[in-house]
Scaffold this motif. Structure first.
Motif, PDB file in Angstrom:
ATOM      1  N   GLY A  49      40.906  13.523  92.770  1.00  0.00           N
ATOM      2  CA  GLY A  49      41.406  12.374  92.026  1.00  0.00           C
ATOM      3  C   GLY A  49      41.652  12.803  90.590  1.00  0.00           C
ATOM      4  O   GLY A  49      41.746  13.992  90.286  1.00  0.00           O
ATOM      5  N   ARG A  50      41.752  11.831  89.692  1.00  0.00           N
ATOM      6  CA  ARG A  50      41.985  12.171  88.286  1.00  0.00           C
ATOM      7  C   ARG A  50      40.658  12.541  87.629  1.00  0.00           C
ATOM      8  O   ARG A  50      39.761  11.710  87.485  1.00  0.00           O
ATOM      9  N   CYS A  51      40.543  13.785  87.226  1.00  0.00           N
ATOM     10  CA  CYS A  51      39.321  14.268  86.579  1.00  0.00           C
ATOM     11  C   CYS A  51      39.330  13.837  85.116  1.00  0.00           C
ATOM     12  O   CYS A  51      40.278  14.114  84.379  1.00  0.00           O
ATOM     13  N   CYS A  52      38.270  13.152  84.698  1.00  0.00           N
ATOM     14  CA  CYS A  52      38.186  12.718  83.302  1.00  0.00           C
ATOM     15  C   CYS A  52      37.108  13.476  82.531  1.00  0.00           C
ATOM     16  O   CYS A  52      36.875  13.189  81.351  1.00  0.00           O
ATOM     17  N   GLY A  53      36.461  14.425  83.167  1.00  0.00           N
ATOM     18  CA  GLY A  53      35.471  15.225  82.457  1.00  0.00           C
ATOM     19  C   GLY A  53      34.764  16.183  83.401  1.00  0.00           C
ATOM     20  O   GLY A  53      34.692  15.948  84.609  1.00  0.00           O
ATOM     21  N   LEU A  66      27.430  36.299  88.609  1.00  0.00           N
ATOM     22  CA  LEU A  66      27.495  34.986  87.980  1.00  0.00           C
ATOM     23  C   LEU A  66      27.943  33.917  88.967  1.00  0.00           C
ATOM     24  O   LEU A  66      28.727  34.172  89.872  1.00  0.00           O
ATOM     25  N   HIS A  67      27.423  32.704  88.778  1.00  0.00           N
ATOM     26  CA  HIS A  67      27.937  31.549  89.504  1.00  0.00           C
ATOM     27  C   HIS A  67      27.770  30.315  88.624  1.00  0.00           C
ATOM     28  O   HIS A  67      27.032  30.336  87.642  1.00  0.00           O
ATOM     29  N   CYS A  68      28.475  29.257  88.978  1.00  0.00           N
ATOM     30  CA  CYS A  68      28.556  28.082  88.110  1.00  0.00           C
ATOM     31  C   CYS A  68      28.112  26.828  88.855  1.00  0.00           C
ATOM     32  O   CYS A  68      28.469  26.625  90.020  1.00  0.00           O
ATOM     33  N   HIS A  69      27.322  25.999  88.182  1.00  0.00           N
ATOM     34  CA  HIS A  69      26.959  24.667  88.675  1.00  0.00           C
ATOM     35  C   HIS A  69      27.719  23.663  87.813  1.00  0.00           C
ATOM     36  O   HIS A  69      27.535  23.633  86.592  1.00  0.00           O
ATOM     37  N   MET A  70      28.552  22.844  88.429  1.00  0.00           N
ATOM     38  CA  MET A  70      29.430  21.977  87.640  1.00  0.00           C
ATOM     39  C   MET A  70      29.376  20.530  88.112  1.00  0.00           C
ATOM     40  O   MET A  70      29.401  20.249  89.314  1.00  0.00           O
ATOM     41  N   LEU A  71      29.285  19.624  87.147  1.00  0.00           N
ATOM     42  CA  LEU A  71      29.432  18.193  87.388  1.00  0.00           C
ATOM     43  C   LEU A  71      30.865  17.801  87.053  1.00  0.00           C
ATOM     44  O   LEU A  71      31.400  18.224  86.023  1.00  0.00           O
ATOM     45  N   VAL A  72      31.478  16.986  87.911  1.00  0.00           N
ATOM     46  CA  VAL A  72      32.859  16.546  87.698  1.00  0.00           C
ATOM     47  C   VAL A  72      32.889  15.022  87.724  1.00  0.00           C
ATOM     48  O   VAL A  72      32.358  14.397  88.644  1.00  0.00           O
ATOM     49  N   TRP A  73      33.487  14.430  86.697  1.00  0.00           N
ATOM     50  CA  TRP A  73      33.631  12.980  86.625  1.00  0.00           C
ATOM     51  C   TRP A  73      35.041  12.587  87.065  1.00  0.00           C
ATOM     52  O   TRP A  73      36.027  13.165  86.589  1.00  0.00           O
TER      53      TRP A  73
END
Length: 369
Positions: A49-53, A66-73
């Protein structure tokens, strides 16, 4: 290159690994999320959908990669309580929500259409046939070189190979690293929560009111088919639909900013070693020969050096600061809160107010209420 040769190459070229990791994450943000706050076009809608953050923290695994943990709003996502109310009040909305979740979060192989039930213990992932190239090294099928139906078939086959290799969960030591001595190491105590259970339909748990995803396979960890196809590595994905889950995930991800990499028992052992070595250098029986300041200075130096020698950072972590994207990827800028200064300021204000407040006369302070 063989697997061993690739590992050696990466170990010898941490800057290249850090640059590649940064390129992958930037590509994920640009292509998968399509984050662009300046655009209002529907074409800017990303995979979810539209990511706002977004807010991602980078961590190094035990082997240094390396690896990344990401929260997406996602824009338009209702609050946890509003989501519960709408799903309870509108069965049609709940069905649409379930279909959307099942379209982006997969918990089974693409070829799995029925429940897979384990009858003889945990199922193990089928091994690669001898002489078979690692699926993660295959050349991707492309839409430009294949007819649409052929591409869809090749896409599903590729995803199945990648999921079997990368997202088929087998218990390891890391599954039980938080257990105490004597606690059983089994499916129920796996901290990844892959316990062999299956679920035929996405539904709402009547007790917790959380969304339980459909899971047809007992050992496949959550994944998104397009992301695993593009990134060709293991992954995890979760919808945050409750306040409790949001708080837990925010803490889990942001904890990488502050958590120490030195285990307590390792730190204490280092301090003990420093004291022991300092006592050897400055024999307590000959203490009159030494200035106490000299002894203290030596102990402090040895303690610091002992602790620093136990701290570890992988080469890729170091290079990520020098040539890569650093330790975080964020859509917004943040102000630094100097909590220590703030806390001391409040303490001083409280102390000053206490000192300035006039004391009651003794005759008044002893009056019974």
């Amino acid at each position: 290159m063989s697997s061993k040769e690739r590992n050696i190459f990466i170990a010898q070229n941490p800057a290249a690994a850090a640059l590649f990791f940064d390129e992958v994450i930037q590509g994920f943000i640009r292509i998968i999320l399509r984050y662009d706050p300046s655009s209002v076009s529907a074409e800017q809608n990303g995979l979810f959908g539209r990511c706002c953050g977004y807010y991602g923290m980078v961590e190094a695994q035990g082997r240094g990669t390396l690896h990344c943990h990401m929260l997406v709003w996602i824009e338009g996502n209702p609050s946890p309580q509003a989501l519960r109310d709408r799903m309870h009040d509108s069965p049609g909305f709940a069905d649409s929500m379930f279909r959307w979740l099942e379209s982006i979060i997969k918990c089974e192989l693409p070829s799995t259409t029925e429940l897979v039930v384990e009858t003889e213990g945990a199922m193990e992932a089928p091994p690669l046939p001898a002489g078979t190239l690692d699926p993660r090294l295959h050349r991707d099928p492309t839409m430009s070189s294949l007819a649409e139906d052929d591409f869809q078939t090749a896409f599903r086959e590729t995803v199945e190979e990648l999921v079997i290799l990368s997202n088929w969960h087998g218990h390891r030591e890391t599954c039980w690293k938080h257990l105490k001595n004597g606690e059983p190491r089994n499916d129920k105590s796996c901290r990844m929560r892959i316990d062999g259970s299956v679920n035929p339909l996405t539904r709402i748990d009547p007790e917790t009111e959380s969304i339980i995803m459909r899971r047809l396979h007992p050992r496949i960890n959550n994944f998104n088919d397009l992301i695993i196809f593009l990134l060709r590595c293991n992954m995890d994905i979760k919808y945050v639909g409750s306040g409790e889950a949001a708080k837990a995930l925010v803490y889990y991800i942001t904890d990488y900013i502050t958590k120490g990499t030195l285990a307590t028992h390792v730190g204490l052992a280092a301090v003990e070693y420093a004291i022991k070595m300092n006592n050897i250098k400055f024999d307590p029986e000959d203490s009159p020969r030494y200035e106490q300041a000299e002894v203290n200075r030596s102990l402090f130096t040895k303690t610091v050096m002992a602790l620093m020698s136990k701290q570890e950072m992988s080469h890729q972590q170091v290079m990520s600061y020098l040539v890569g994207g650093g330790d975080s990827y964020t859509s917004h800028s943040f102000k630094v809160v100097k909590w220590g200064d703030y806390d001391r300021h409040i303490a001083r204000q409280e102390r000053d107010l206490t000192e300035v407040a006039p004391a009651l006369p003794e005759s008044e302070s002893n009056v019974d209420p």
